[in-house]
Design a protein around this motif. Structure first.
Motif, PDB file in Angstrom:
ATOM      1  N   SER A 210       6.022 -18.051  -1.791  1.00  0.00           N
ATOM      2  CA  SER A 210       6.147 -16.967  -0.817  1.00  0.00           C
ATOM      3  C   SER A 210       4.765 -16.505  -0.367  1.00  0.00           C
ATOM      4  O   SER A 210       4.563 -16.177   0.814  1.00  0.00           O
ATOM      5  CB  SER A 210       6.918 -15.795  -1.413  1.00  0.00           C
ATOM      6  OG  SER A 210       8.203 -16.213  -1.782  1.00  0.00           O
ATOM      7  N   LEU A 211       3.823 -16.470  -1.300  1.00  0.00           N
ATOM      8  CA  LEU A 211       2.455 -16.077  -0.924  1.00  0.00           C
ATOM      9  C   LEU A 211       1.840 -17.109   0.022  1.00  0.00           C
ATOM     10  O   LEU A 211       1.197 -16.744   1.018  1.00  0.00           O
ATOM     11  CB  LEU A 211       1.586 -15.928  -2.181  1.00  0.00           C
ATOM     12  CG  LEU A 211       1.883 -14.686  -3.029  1.00  0.00           C
ATOM     13  CD1 LEU A 211       1.093 -14.718  -4.331  1.00  0.00           C
ATOM     14  CD2 LEU A 211       1.563 -13.421  -2.241  1.00  0.00           C
ATOM     15  N   ILE A 212       2.066 -18.390  -0.287  1.00  0.00           N
ATOM     16  CA  ILE A 212       1.512 -19.428   0.605  1.00  0.00           C
ATOM     17  C   ILE A 212       2.124 -19.308   2.003  1.00  0.00           C
ATOM     18  O   ILE A 212       1.424 -19.396   3.016  1.00  0.00           O
ATOM     19  CB  ILE A 212       1.796 -20.837   0.022  1.00  0.00           C
ATOM     20  CG1 ILE A 212       1.069 -20.997  -1.311  1.00  0.00           C
ATOM     21  CG2 ILE A 212       1.378 -21.925   1.007  1.00  0.00           C
ATOM     22  CD1 ILE A 212       1.313 -22.326  -1.981  1.00  0.00           C
ATOM     23  N   ILE A 213       3.441 -19.074   2.021  1.00  0.00           N
ATOM     24  CA  ILE A 213       4.117 -18.955   3.328  1.00  0.00           C
ATOM     25  C   ILE A 213       3.575 -17.751   4.098  1.00  0.00           C
ATOM     26  O   ILE A 213       3.299 -17.833   5.300  1.00  0.00           O
ATOM     27  CB  ILE A 213       5.642 -18.838   3.119  1.00  0.00           C
ATOM     28  CG1 ILE A 213       6.202 -20.179   2.639  1.00  0.00           C
ATOM     29  CG2 ILE A 213       6.342 -18.395   4.392  1.00  0.00           C
ATOM     30  CD1 ILE A 213       7.541 -20.088   1.976  1.00  0.00           C
ATOM     31  N   ILE A 218       0.107 -15.675   8.496  1.00  0.00           N
ATOM     32  CA  ILE A 218      -1.021 -14.889   9.015  1.00  0.00           C
ATOM     33  C   ILE A 218      -1.938 -15.798   9.832  1.00  0.00           C
ATOM     34  O   ILE A 218      -2.304 -15.478  10.969  1.00  0.00           O
ATOM     35  CB  ILE A 218      -1.816 -14.245   7.857  1.00  0.00           C
ATOM     36  CG1 ILE A 218      -0.935 -13.252   7.091  1.00  0.00           C
ATOM     37  CG2 ILE A 218      -3.063 -13.528   8.391  1.00  0.00           C
ATOM     38  CD1 ILE A 218      -1.598 -12.647   5.874  1.00  0.00           C
ATOM     39  N   LEU A 219      -2.267 -16.961   9.245  1.00  0.00           N
ATOM     40  CA  LEU A 219      -3.216 -17.865   9.918  1.00  0.00           C
ATOM     41  C   LEU A 219      -2.693 -18.319  11.272  1.00  0.00           C
ATOM     42  O   LEU A 219      -3.424 -18.370  12.254  1.00  0.00           O
ATOM     43  CB  LEU A 219      -3.485 -19.084   9.036  1.00  0.00           C
ATOM     44  CG  LEU A 219      -4.382 -18.820   7.828  1.00  0.00           C
ATOM     45  CD1 LEU A 219      -4.554 -20.088   7.022  1.00  0.00           C
ATOM     46  CD2 LEU A 219      -5.738 -18.282   8.293  1.00  0.00           C
ATOM     47  N   LEU A 220      -1.388 -18.672  11.306  1.00  0.00           N
ATOM     48  CA  LEU A 220      -0.833 -19.176  12.561  1.00  0.00           C
ATOM     49  C   LEU A 220      -0.495 -18.044  13.519  1.00  0.00           C
ATOM     50  O   LEU A 220      -0.591 -18.197  14.740  1.00  0.00           O
ATOM     51  CB  LEU A 220       0.424 -20.003  12.282  1.00  0.00           C
ATOM     52  CG  LEU A 220       0.202 -21.301  11.531  1.00  0.00           C
ATOM     53  CD1 LEU A 220       1.536 -21.961  11.230  1.00  0.00           C
ATOM     54  CD2 LEU A 220      -0.659 -22.244  12.344  1.00  0.00           C
ATOM     55  N   GLY A 221      -0.062 -16.913  12.962  1.00  0.00           N
ATOM     56  CA  GLY A 221       0.428 -15.834  13.816  1.00  0.00           C
ATOM     57  C   GLY A 221      -0.672 -15.023  14.466  1.00  0.00           C
ATOM     58  O   GLY A 221      -0.504 -14.542  15.591  1.00  0.00           O
ATOM     59  N   THR A 293       9.514 -27.177   2.451  1.00  0.00           N
ATOM     60  CA  THR A 293       9.961 -25.794   2.414  1.00  0.00           C
ATOM     61  C   THR A 293       8.938 -24.882   3.083  1.00  0.00           C
ATOM     62  O   THR A 293       9.294 -23.987   3.857  1.00  0.00           O
ATOM     63  CB  THR A 293      10.162 -25.348   0.951  1.00  0.00           C
ATOM     64  OG1 THR A 293      11.082 -26.233   0.349  1.00  0.00           O
ATOM     65  CG2 THR A 293      10.696 -23.942   0.888  1.00  0.00           C
ATOM     66  N   ILE A 294       7.642 -25.113   2.795  1.00  0.00           N
ATOM     67  CA  ILE A 294       6.614 -24.236   3.350  1.00  0.00           C
ATOM     68  C   ILE A 294       6.578 -24.359   4.869  1.00  0.00           C
ATOM     69  O   ILE A 294       6.551 -23.348   5.583  1.00  0.00           O
ATOM     70  CB  ILE A 294       5.240 -24.568   2.725  1.00  0.00           C
ATOM     71  CG1 ILE A 294       5.245 -24.127   1.262  1.00  0.00           C
ATOM     72  CG2 ILE A 294       4.116 -23.872   3.474  1.00  0.00           C
ATOM     73  CD1 ILE A 294       4.062 -24.580   0.472  1.00  0.00           C
ATOM     74  N   VAL A 295       6.641 -25.592   5.370  1.00  0.00           N
ATOM     75  CA  VAL A 295       6.598 -25.782   6.822  1.00  0.00           C
ATOM     76  C   VAL A 295       7.791 -25.097   7.485  1.00  0.00           C
ATOM     77  O   VAL A 295       7.636 -24.290   8.415  1.00  0.00           O
ATOM     78  CB  VAL A 295       6.581 -27.284   7.167  1.00  0.00           C
ATOM     79  CG1 VAL A 295       6.805 -27.485   8.651  1.00  0.00           C
ATOM     80  CG2 VAL A 295       5.273 -27.908   6.740  1.00  0.00           C
ATOM     81  N   LEU A 357      11.012 -11.149   2.800  1.00  0.00           N
ATOM     82  CA  LEU A 357      12.067 -12.050   3.278  1.00  0.00           C
ATOM     83  C   LEU A 357      11.976 -13.397   2.568  1.00  0.00           C
ATOM     84  O   LEU A 357      12.985 -13.981   2.167  1.00  0.00           O
ATOM     85  CB  LEU A 357      11.950 -12.256   4.787  1.00  0.00           C
ATOM     86  CG  LEU A 357      12.458 -11.123   5.661  1.00  0.00           C
ATOM     87  CD1 LEU A 357      12.083 -11.378   7.109  1.00  0.00           C
ATOM     88  CD2 LEU A 357      13.966 -11.011   5.537  1.00  0.00           C
ATOM     89  N   ALA A 358      10.752 -13.891   2.397  1.00  0.00           N
ATOM     90  CA  ALA A 358      10.570 -15.229   1.823  1.00  0.00           C
ATOM     91  C   ALA A 358      11.032 -15.273   0.373  1.00  0.00           C
ATOM     92  O   ALA A 358      11.667 -16.239  -0.065  1.00  0.00           O
ATOM     93  CB  ALA A 358       9.116 -15.650   1.925  1.00  0.00           C
TER      94      ALA A 358
END
Lengths: 423, 363
Positions: A210-213, A218-221, A293-295, A357-358
Motif C-alpha cells: 500500500s505504501l508503494i502504491i 504521488i509520483l505519477l499524479g 498488483t502495484i501497476v 483505500l489500498a
C-alpha cells in the motif's frame, strides 16, 4: 445612588437576567443544530457504527460452546487437561446429556464446525456421533464413557476434551491469537506451526505494498495535477475528463483490461517482442505477481490522488512563482521552496485517501495478484465467505482497522492532520 | 364517502399485491450458461404449470455466507438455493438448510424405483438434492503440446515433455489429490495419506516442482480464457466450461479426462421459511428433480444428470445438435479413470490444509 445599579444584574428585554437569557438561547441553538444533524447521526449509527461494531464483537464472542454444552463445561472445570488422562464418567454423562439435547435441536454440527477451526476432524466427529447418540437416553443408558468411545475413537483422545475445555469460555482471545499466527492450547499460548504461518506475512505485505502504491500515485499524479491546475480552464476541463473517465468505468473492467495488457501473450509483451526488445521465449513476467498488483492498483487509485492535489494547487496563486523568479530564484528553487510546500496539504489528503483505500483492497489483488500479490483482505474474504470462520475474519478486520488508525495517528504526529486539505 | 372508497380500494390493492408477491419464488444459482440451462429445463415448465413467478438470483458463490447472515437477521429472502455438495454439507452442519426425506419429498423414477435408490450414493447430505454430476478436469492446447498429446494427469507435473505454464485452482482441493496420485500414492490411499502432516508436505513438495510454471485461478472462467489466449498449455477447470471452449468457441483445446474429480451440484431449501413458502419450495424441488427434468437440463449444458434413470434420456444439444452423451463426465469413455471427491475429508481438513496451502503459496 450610583452603587445600587452596579449590583443589579443586567436585564434582557423579557425581564430575565441577561446571562441566563444568553445561556438559554445558546442552548436552544445547540439543540437545533443537533436536531438538524440527528437524521445523519442516526443513519450513521444504524448503518455503520452498529453493524461494524457487532461484526467486530464476533472476534471475541464465544458463547456457542457453553450454550450448547452447559453441563459438560461445568464438569470439565474439575478435570486437568494437562494430565494426559481422559476425564471421568461424570464428564461423559454430562456430555451425553448435553449432546442429546443438541442433536434434537440440530445444533451439534454447528458446534462441530466451530471446534473444527481449532482442530481438524472435530466437524466429522460431531456429525458422525450425532446420528448414533441421538437414540440414547441420558438417564438410563449409562455409563457412557466406554459407550461413547466405542462410537468414535475420537472421544477416547484426551486432546478432544482439552480442546472443548480450552475453548469453553464465553469470550475468547483465540481468534486474535490466530490472526497473528498464534494459537490457544491447553498449555497456554503457542505459535502456530511454521507451515501455517501466513497472516503476519500478509499484514506486512499489505502495508508495504500500500505504501508503494501510494508513493507511485504521488509520483505519477503530481505532474498531472500541476498541469491541470496551470492550464487555461478549457483545456484543463478536457484533461480533467480524461482523469475522471477511468474513475467512472467499472473496477472489474479496468482490472480485467490490465490483465489483457500485462499477460504473457498480452499487448505489452507482444509489442516488446515485435520491437525486438524482448525475445519470444523470455517474455516479461508482469502479471500474477506483486508488480501486476502495484501497476493495476496505482492506475485504479490515481484519481483519488490527482483530485485533492489539483484542488489544492488551484488555490496557489501563480504570482508567487513569478515573484520568486523575479527575485532571482531558478526554476527548481522557485518550485521546491515556494510552490511545493504550498501543495503539501494536497499530497497529504491524497496519500491518506489512497493508502486507506489500498490497504483494504481485495478484488484487484485477487484478479491480478497471483500468489505473491494478494493482500490480507483476500484472506478476510475467504474466512467470511468460504470457511465461515467469522470470528477470525472479524479479528483480522479489527487488526486492520487498528493498523490504519495507528498510521493515521502517526501521520498526524509527523505531518499534522491540519495540514490536510481537499481544496 | 369518496375517501372511504379510496381507502378501501388501496387496501384491496395492497392485499392483491401481497397475494401476487406470495406467488413469487426466488431461486439462487450460479448465473451464466448454467442458470440458463435451469431456466429452460426447470423454471419455464414449472411456471407454465403452476403460475408461480420465478425470480433468479446469481449469488450461489456467496450462498453459504449470505444464508448465515439472513438466518441471523431472521429474514430469509431465498426459497431454493443451488450449491455444490460441500457447501450443502456446511449449510446442513450449521443448521441453515432444511433436511429432506427422499422417500416422501422427491419423485420416484418412472419405473417405480425410489428416489433414494435412483440418486444412490450421490445423496451425500440429508439436506442436499443433487442435480448434476460435474467434474474438474484438465484441458490442453492441441497445438502446443507437440506430437504426443497428454493422456495422463501426471503430464501436468511433467515439465520436460510439456514445458509451459499450466493453470491450477488457487485452493488445495483437487490439487493435493493429483499431486499425491502423481507422486506414487495409490488412489485408494490418497485421503489417508493426506490426513497426515507428512502426506500434506509430500503433496506440497510435489506441487513445488511445478510451482514456478503455475498460473493460479480463482474463477471458473479463468482457465478457458487462459487456454484461448495461449497463456497456458493446460489447465484445470469444470468440464462444462471446457465443453463450451471446444464445441461452442471452436478453440484448439482438448479434454484430458484422466483422473477427473467428480463433484456434485444440487439444491437446498433454506431452514426457517414460512410453512407456505416451504411447501412451495418443496413442490418445486419435487418437480425440478424428477427423471425427465434432470435429463432435459443436459440438452443445454454438458453436465451429467444425478439420477441413474435420467442417463438413457439424455439427447442432443438444443442449439448445436450434437449428441451430449459422449461429452458427459460420466460417459464410460471419459470415466475410465476417475476420482471421487471426499466430502467428509474436506469438511474436516479444509481450513487446516488451506492455511498450509496459502502459506506455501506465499513462500
Amino acid at each position: 445612588m450610583t452603587d445600587s445599579s452596579a449590583h443589579q444584574p443586567m436585564i434582557a428585554a423579557d425581564g430575565l437576567p441577561l446571562k441566563k437569557s444568553l445561556a438559554r438561547s445558546l442552548r436552544r441553538e445547540k439543540t437545533r443544530a443537533l436536531l438538524l444533524i440527528a437524521p445523519l447521526l442516526v443513519f450513521v449509527l444504524l448503518t455503520f457504527i452498529f453493524p461494524i461494531g457487532s461484526m467486530l464483537f464476533r472476534s471475541v464472542e464465544n458463547e456457542i460452546v457453553s450454550n450448547i454444552l452447559p453441563r459438560t463445561v461445568v464438569e470439565l472445570e474439575n478435570w486437568d487437561a494437562t494430565s494426559g488422562e481422559l476425564p471421568d464418567e461424570a464428564v461423559f454423562a454430562a456430555f451425553v446429556a448435553d449432546f442429546v439435547v443438541a442433536v434434537e435441536e440440530k445444533n451439534h454440527t454447528r458446534l462441530g464446525s466451530r471446534l473444527n477451526y481449532e482442530s481438524s476432524g472435530m466437524s466429522s466427529l460431531f456429525r458422525k456421533s450425532g446420528r448414533k447418540v441421538a437414540k440414547w437416553n441420558p438417564e438410563t443408558d449409562g455409563p457412557f464413557k466406554e459407550k461413547l468411545i466405542k462410537t468414535d475413537k475420537g472421544w477416547g483422545d484426551p486432546e478432544t476434551w482439552a480442546i472443548i475445555k480450552t475453548h469453553s469460555g464465553k469470550y475468547t482471545n483465540g481468534y486474535f491469537l490466530n490472526a497473528v499466527d498464534m494459537q490457544r492450547t491447553q498449555n497456554g499460548i503457542e505459535a502456530q506451526p511454521e507451515s501455517k504461518q501466513i497472516l503476519i506475512k500478509l499484514f506486512l505485505r499489505t502495508v508495504k505494498m500500500s505504501l508503494i502504491i501510494t508513493a507511485s500515485c504521488i509520483l505519477l499524479g503530481y505532474p498531472v495535477a500541476w498541469i491541470l491546475a496551470n492550464l487555461p480552464s478549457r483545456s484543463a476541463n478536457l484533461l480533467m475528463i480524461l482523469v475522471l473517465l477511468p474513475f467512472w468505468t467499472s473496477l472489474l473492467v479496468r482490472t480485467s483490461a490490465w490483465k489483457v495488457m500485462l499477460q504473457n501473450q498480452g499487448v505489452i509483451n507482444d509489442t516488446l517482442v515485435w520491437l525486438g526488445l524482448v525475445s519470444n521465449d523470455a517474455r516479461l513476467e508482469i502479471i500474477n505477481n506483486q508488480f501486476g498488483t502495484i501497476v493495476a492498483m496505482t492506475h485504479i487509485l490515481l484519481p483519488f490522488m490527482i483530485l485533492p492535489m489539483y484542488s489544492v494547487m488551484q488555490t496557489i496563486p501563480p504570482t508567487y512563482l513569478r515573484a520568486a523568479k523575479s527575485l532571482g530564484a531558478t526554476n527548481w528553487i522557485a518550485f521546491w521552496r515556494v510552490y511545493f510546500p504550498q501543495s503539501i496539504p494536497g499530497i497529504g489528503a491524497g496519500s491518506i485517501l489512497v493508502f486507506i483505500l489500498a490497504i483494504g483492497y481485495y478484488i484487484t489483488p485477487e484478479i491480478v495478484g497471483g500468489t505473491e500479490g494478494v493482500f490480507i483482505s483476500n484472506r478476510i474474504a475467504y474466512h467470511i465467505s468460504s470457511s465461515l470462520n467469522w470470528g477470525l475474519a472479524a479479528a483480522l478486520g479489527a487488526i486492520l482497522l487498528v493498523v490504519v488508525l495507528v498510521l493515521y495517528w502517526a501521520y498526524d504526529k509527523i505531518v499534522g492532520i491540519d495540514n490536510v486539505k481537499l481544496g | 364517502m369518496k375517501f372511504t372508497k379510496t381507502l378501501l380500494a388501496t387496501t384491496a390493492l395492497t392485499v392483491a399485491a401481497g397475494a401476487a408477491l406470495a406467488q413469487d419464488m426466488t431461486i439462487v444459482s450460479w448465473g451464466g450458461a448454467y442458470s440458463k440451462s435451469q431456466l429452460k429445463a426447470y423454471h419455464e415448465p414449472y411456471s407454465a404449470k403452476t403460475g408461480v413467478n420465478i425470480i433468479n438470483d446469481d449469488s450461489s458463490a456467496e450462498a453459504v455466507a449470505k444464508l448465515r447472515a439472513m438466518n441471523e437477521a431472521g429474514n430469509i429472502t431465498w426459497d431454493v438455493v443451488d450449491v455444490v455438495a460441500s457447501d450443502a454439507i456446511r449449510l446442513c452442519d450449521e443448521g441453515l438448510a432444511l433436511e429432506i426425506d427422499p422417500a416422501t419429498q422427491l419423485a420416484p423414477a418412472p419405473d417405480g424405483t425410489s428416489a433414494a435408490d435412483d440418486f444412490g450414493d450421490l445423496l451425500v447430505s440429508s439436506c442436499f438434492i443433487p442435480q448434476i454430476v460435474y467434474s474438474t478436469t484438465f484441458g490442453y492446447r492441441t497445438d502446443l503440446v507437440g506430437d504426443t498429446p497428454p493422456s495422463d494427469v501426471c503430464a501436468v507435473f511433467d515439465l520436460e515433455t510439456y514445458p509451459g505454464k499450466r493453470s491450477l485452482e488457487k485452493r488445495p482441493i483437487n490439487n493435493m489429490e493429483w499431486a499425491l496420485l502423481c507422486d506414487g500414492v495409490a488412489k485408494s490411499d490418497v485421503y489417508d495419506v493426506l490426513a497426515t502432516d507428512e502426506g500434506q508436505n509430500q503433496a506440497l513438495a510435489k506441487l513445488d516442482t511445478i510451482k514456478d510454471s503455475v498460473v493460479w485461478w480463482s474463477a471458473g472462467a479463468d482457465t478457458p480464457q487462459l487456454l484461448a489466449d495461449g497463456e497456458v498449455i493446460m489447465g484445470s477447470t469444470y468440464n462444462g466450461r471446457l465443453f463450451s471452449v471446444i464445441e461452442e468457441q471452436k478453440q484448439p483445446v482438448a479434454m484430458l479426462w484422466d483422473a477427473q474429480v467428480f463433484d456434485l451440484d444440487g439444491w437446498i431449501i433454506p431452514a426457517g421459511l414460512s410453512e407456505e413458502r416451504k411447501q412451495r419450495a418443496l413442490d418445486y424441488i419435487y418437480f425440478a428433480t424428477d427423471t425427465q427434468r434432470l435429463a432435459d437440463q443436459a440438452k443445454y449444458i454438458s453436465y451429467g444428470p444425478a439420477r441413474a434413470s435420467s442417463a438413457p434420456l439424455v439427447g442432443k444439444h438444443a442449439d448445436l445438435g450434437i449428441e451430449m452423451a459422449p461429452h458427459m463426465p460420466t460417459d464410460p469413455n471419459n470415466a475410465k479413470n476417475t476420482f471421487l471427491y471426499n466430502y467428509e475429508f474436506w469438511a474436516d481438513y479444509r481450513d487446516d490444509i488451506d492455511a498450509k496451502f496459502q502459506a506455501w503459496l506465499a513462500q
